[in-house]
Motif scaffolding. Structure first.
Motif, PDB file in Angstrom:
ATOM      1  N   SER A  98       0.828  -1.207   0.000  1.00  0.00           N
ATOM      2  CA  SER A  98       0.000   0.000   0.000  1.00  0.00           C
ATOM      3  C   SER A  98       0.864   1.260   0.000  1.00  0.00           C
ATOM      4  CB  SER A  98      -0.903   0.014   1.236  1.00  0.00           C
ATOM      5  OG  SER A  98      -0.130   0.223   2.408  1.00  0.00           O
ATOM      6  N   VAL A  99       0.219   2.362  -0.304  1.00  0.00           N
ATOM      7  CA  VAL A  99       0.887   3.662  -0.249  1.00  0.00           C
ATOM      8  C   VAL A  99       1.461   3.897   1.143  1.00  0.00           C
ATOM      9  CG1 VAL A  99       0.466   6.154  -0.292  1.00  0.00           C
ATOM     10  CG2 VAL A  99      -0.474   4.694  -2.095  1.00  0.00           C
ATOM     11  N   LEU A 100       0.661   3.654   2.178  1.00  0.00           N
ATOM     12  CA  LEU A 100       1.106   3.893   3.550  1.00  0.00           C
ATOM     13  C   LEU A 100       2.299   3.004   3.911  1.00  0.00           C
ATOM     14  CD1 LEU A 100       0.736   5.329   6.249  1.00  0.00           C
ATOM     15  CD2 LEU A 100      -0.908   3.547   6.901  1.00  0.00           C
ATOM     16  N   ASP A 101       2.251   1.728   3.542  1.00  0.00           N
ATOM     17  CA  ASP A 101       3.361   0.824   3.857  1.00  0.00           C
ATOM     18  C   ASP A 101       4.652   1.288   3.187  1.00  0.00           C
ATOM     19  OD1 ASP A 101       1.862  -0.778   5.483  1.00  0.00           O
ATOM     20  OD2 ASP A 101       1.484  -2.331   3.977  1.00  0.00           O
ATOM     21  N   ASN A 102       4.555   1.778   1.961  1.00  0.00           N
ATOM     22  CA  ASN A 102       5.741   2.288   1.275  1.00  0.00           C
ATOM     23  C   ASN A 102       6.302   3.510   1.984  1.00  0.00           C
ATOM     24  OD1 ASN A 102       6.647   1.227  -1.647  1.00  0.00           O
ATOM     25  ND2 ASN A 102       4.490   0.711  -1.312  1.00  0.00           N
ATOM     26  N   VAL A 103       5.418   4.399   2.414  1.00  0.00           N
ATOM     27  CA  VAL A 103       5.872   5.617   3.097  1.00  0.00           C
ATOM     28  C   VAL A 103       6.518   5.274   4.436  1.00  0.00           C
ATOM     29  CG1 VAL A 103       5.122   7.789   4.143  1.00  0.00           C
ATOM     30  CG2 VAL A 103       4.182   7.075   1.939  1.00  0.00           C
ATOM     31  N   HIS A 130       0.782  10.104   7.881  1.00  0.00           N
ATOM     32  CA  HIS A 130      -0.478  10.633   7.349  1.00  0.00           C
ATOM     33  C   HIS A 130      -0.377  12.137   7.076  1.00  0.00           C
ATOM     34  CE1 HIS A 130      -3.095   7.138   7.385  1.00  0.00           C
ATOM     35  NE2 HIS A 130      -2.627   6.797   8.574  1.00  0.00           N
ATOM     36  N   ASP A 131       0.356  12.854   7.907  1.00  0.00           N
ATOM     37  CA  ASP A 131       0.568  14.281   7.670  1.00  0.00           C
ATOM     38  C   ASP A 131       1.330  14.508   6.360  1.00  0.00           C
ATOM     39  OD1 ASP A 131      -0.720  14.877  10.034  1.00  0.00           O
ATOM     40  OD2 ASP A 131       1.128  15.141  11.192  1.00  0.00           O
ATOM     41  N   ILE A 132       2.336  13.665   6.117  1.00  0.00           N
ATOM     42  CA  ILE A 132       3.117  13.786   4.888  1.00  0.00           C
ATOM     43  C   ILE A 132       2.266  13.427   3.675  1.00  0.00           C
ATOM     44  CG2 ILE A 132       5.048  12.772   3.587  1.00  0.00           C
ATOM     45  CD1 ILE A 132       6.534  12.558   6.257  1.00  0.00           C
ATOM     46  N   LEU A 133       1.461  12.376   3.799  1.00  0.00           N
ATOM     47  CA  LEU A 133       0.580  12.002   2.690  1.00  0.00           C
ATOM     48  C   LEU A 133      -0.394  13.122   2.353  1.00  0.00           C
ATOM     49  CD1 LEU A 133      -0.140   8.250   3.480  1.00  0.00           C
ATOM     50  CD2 LEU A 133       1.045   9.173   1.479  1.00  0.00           C
ATOM     51  N   ASP A 139      -3.536  11.681   0.866  1.00  0.00           N
ATOM     52  CA  ASP A 139      -4.100  11.262   2.148  1.00  0.00           C
ATOM     53  C   ASP A 139      -5.325  10.367   1.993  1.00  0.00           C
ATOM     54  OD1 ASP A 139      -4.934  13.791   1.090  1.00  0.00           O
ATOM     55  OD2 ASP A 139      -6.226  14.067   2.828  1.00  0.00           O
ATOM     56  N   GLU A 140      -6.035  10.468   0.868  1.00  0.00           N
ATOM     57  CA  GLU A 140      -7.219   9.633   0.653  1.00  0.00           C
ATOM     58  C   GLU A 140      -6.898   8.328  -0.070  1.00  0.00           C
ATOM     59  OE1 GLU A 140     -10.179  11.950  -1.258  1.00  0.00           O
ATOM     60  OE2 GLU A 140     -10.446  13.336   0.448  1.00  0.00           O
ATOM     61  N   LYS A 141      -5.621   8.116  -0.374  1.00  0.00           N
ATOM     62  CA  LYS A 141      -5.226   6.894  -1.090  1.00  0.00           C
ATOM     63  C   LYS A 141      -4.189   6.091  -0.313  1.00  0.00           C
ATOM     64  CE  LYS A 141      -6.332   8.716  -5.660  1.00  0.00           C
ATOM     65  NZ  LYS A 141      -5.880   8.939  -7.057  1.00  0.00           N
ATOM     66  N   SER A 142      -4.160   6.247   1.000  1.00  0.00           N
ATOM     67  CA  SER A 142      -3.124   5.609   1.814  1.00  0.00           C
ATOM     68  C   SER A 142      -3.190   4.090   1.761  1.00  0.00           C
ATOM     69  CB  SER A 142      -3.222   6.078   3.263  1.00  0.00           C
ATOM     70  OG  SER A 142      -4.482   5.724   3.825  1.00  0.00           O
ATOM     71  N   ASN A 143      -4.377   3.516   1.548  1.00  0.00           N
ATOM     72  CA  ASN A 143      -4.522   2.057   1.533  1.00  0.00           C
ATOM     73  C   ASN A 143      -4.492   1.458   0.132  1.00  0.00           C
ATOM     74  OD1 ASN A 143      -4.786   1.765   4.385  1.00  0.00           O
ATOM     75  ND2 ASN A 143      -6.903   2.491   4.229  1.00  0.00           N
ATOM     76  N   ARG A 144      -4.334   2.285  -0.861  1.00  0.00           N
ATOM     77  CA  ARG A 144      -4.319   1.783  -2.238  1.00  0.00           C
ATOM     78  C   ARG A 144      -2.960   1.167  -2.570  1.00  0.00           C
ATOM     79  NH1 ARG A 144      -7.261   5.219  -6.837  1.00  0.00           N
ATOM     80  NH2 ARG A 144      -8.854   4.805  -5.258  1.00  0.00           N
ATOM     81  N   LYS A 145      -2.976   0.083  -3.330  1.00  0.00           N
ATOM     82  CA  LYS A 145      -1.730  -0.553  -3.761  1.00  0.00           C
ATOM     83  C   LYS A 145      -1.011   0.361  -4.745  1.00  0.00           C
ATOM     84  CE  LYS A 145      -2.522  -4.487  -1.595  1.00  0.00           C
ATOM     85  NZ  LYS A 145      -1.728  -4.920  -0.421  1.00  0.00           N
ATOM     86  N   VAL A 146       0.287   0.388  -4.654  1.00  0.00           N
ATOM     87  CA  VAL A 146       1.070   1.301  -5.484  1.00  0.00           C
ATOM     88  C   VAL A 146       0.894   1.013  -6.967  1.00  0.00           C
ATOM     89  CG1 VAL A 146       3.446   1.882  -6.125  1.00  0.00           C
ATOM     90  CG2 VAL A 146       2.759   1.946  -3.731  1.00  0.00           C
ATOM     91  N   HIS A 147       0.760  -0.261  -7.344  1.00  0.00           N
ATOM     92  CA  HIS A 147       0.657  -0.588  -8.768  1.00  0.00           C
ATOM     93  C   HIS A 147      -0.632  -0.045  -9.387  1.00  0.00           C
ATOM     94  CE1 HIS A 147      -2.422  -3.765  -8.461  1.00  0.00           C
ATOM     95  NE2 HIS A 147      -1.824  -4.142  -7.334  1.00  0.00           N
ATOM     96  N   MET A 148      -1.576   0.395  -8.557  1.00  0.00           N
ATOM     97  CA  MET A 148      -2.833   0.944  -9.053  1.00  0.00           C
ATOM     98  C   MET A 148      -2.757   2.454  -9.299  1.00  0.00           C
ATOM     99  SD  MET A 148      -5.376  -1.121  -6.449  1.00  0.00           S
ATOM    100  CE  MET A 148      -6.880  -0.410  -7.149  1.00  0.00           C
TER     101      MET A 148
END
Length: 258
Positions: A98-103, A130-133, A139-148
């Motif tokens: 996910s976006v969050l896991d990568n960050v 989350h502040d950085i996202l 911030d609304e795509k933190s759980n989306r997979k990066v490949h998407m």
């Protein structure tokens, strides 16, 4: 900007076998500056960036980061490497995460070995992510997979991961390559906003001279391993440190002819 030089490069040469990649490069970067290193493909730009963060060692000459030689074999240097936010041209993202896991990867050096292994992040670290996202617009795509994600969004993730390191300096290699003009400027705006918020020094590699002049305080042009030009930018005024004041049109004409 302070008077402190966060990067000092003196009489730098780099060879790959018999190929002379970089030739007698001299460059100083003050804390807080925005520097763009510009030039054609194969001119040695990416190699120079890797020399700055210790991924490569000079064949001759000196590179200093905060007055010490970048060297991943040096324990003292490795302690400070988390302060260098490096974004490679490939971005280096984990596409199935996910976006969050990568960050959050950017915060791993601050954890002890057990928490790092299990990715057990304190609440304040998660809040910082989350502040950085939010800062980079994801911030609304933190759980989306990066490949998407789109190409521009992936670059925002890479910037966020680097910012999660709480760096002093951001090194970005062709961060806007292959993007359309509008998206490229949006990404450069993100970097500019992050630099102001976190008081960062930014060194970026570009091939687009117009974009470099628009966003940088200084631009160094490298051609075939030689630094052929270094200019300062103050608003709409361009100062050529080598041959006197030149207009933006003259600089662009010189670059296009190089």
């Amino acid at each position: 900007m302070s008077g402190k030089h966060i990067i000092e490069i003196s009489h730098l040469d780099k060879y790959f076998g018999d190929f002379h990649v970089l030739k007698n490069i001299n460059l100083s970067v003050a804390a807080g500056e925005k520097i763009v290193i510009c030039g054609p493909s194969g001119s040695g730009k990416s190699t120079l960036l890797k020399l700055m963060n210790g991924m490569m060692i000079p064949s001759d000459g000196v590179v200093l980061y905060n007055y010490q030689k970048p060297d991943l074999k040096n324990k003292q240097y490795r302690k400070s490497i988390s302060k260098i936010g490096y974004i490679p041209q490939t971005l280096g993202l984990v596409k199935n995460s996910s976006v969050l896991d990568n960050v959050m990867i950017g915060g791993l050096p601050r954890l002890n070995s057990i928490n790092s292994f299990f990715k057990n992040f304190p609440k304040e670290e998660l809040q910082h992510a989350h502040d950085i996202l939010k800062l980079v617009g994801l911030d609304e795509k933190s759980n989306r997979k990066v490949h998407m994600l789109s190409g521009g969004e992936k670059r925002r993730v890479a910037i966020a991961r680097a910012l999660m390191q709480k760096p002093d300096i951001l090194l970005a290699d062709e961060i806007v390559s292959e993007l359309d003009a509008v998206t490229a400027r949006e990404i450069m705006d993100v970097i500019r906003d992050a630099q102001k918020k976190f008081n960062l020094t930014a060194i970026m590699i570009h091939h687009d001279m117009n974009l470099a002049l628009e966003y940088a305080n200084r631009v160094a042009v490298i051609k075939e391993g030689d630094k052929v030009l270094e200019i300062g930018v103050e608003g709409d005024k361009i100062i050529d440190f080598q041959t006197g004041d030149m207009s933006q049109k003259q600089i662009l004409e010189m670059y296009n002819e190089s």
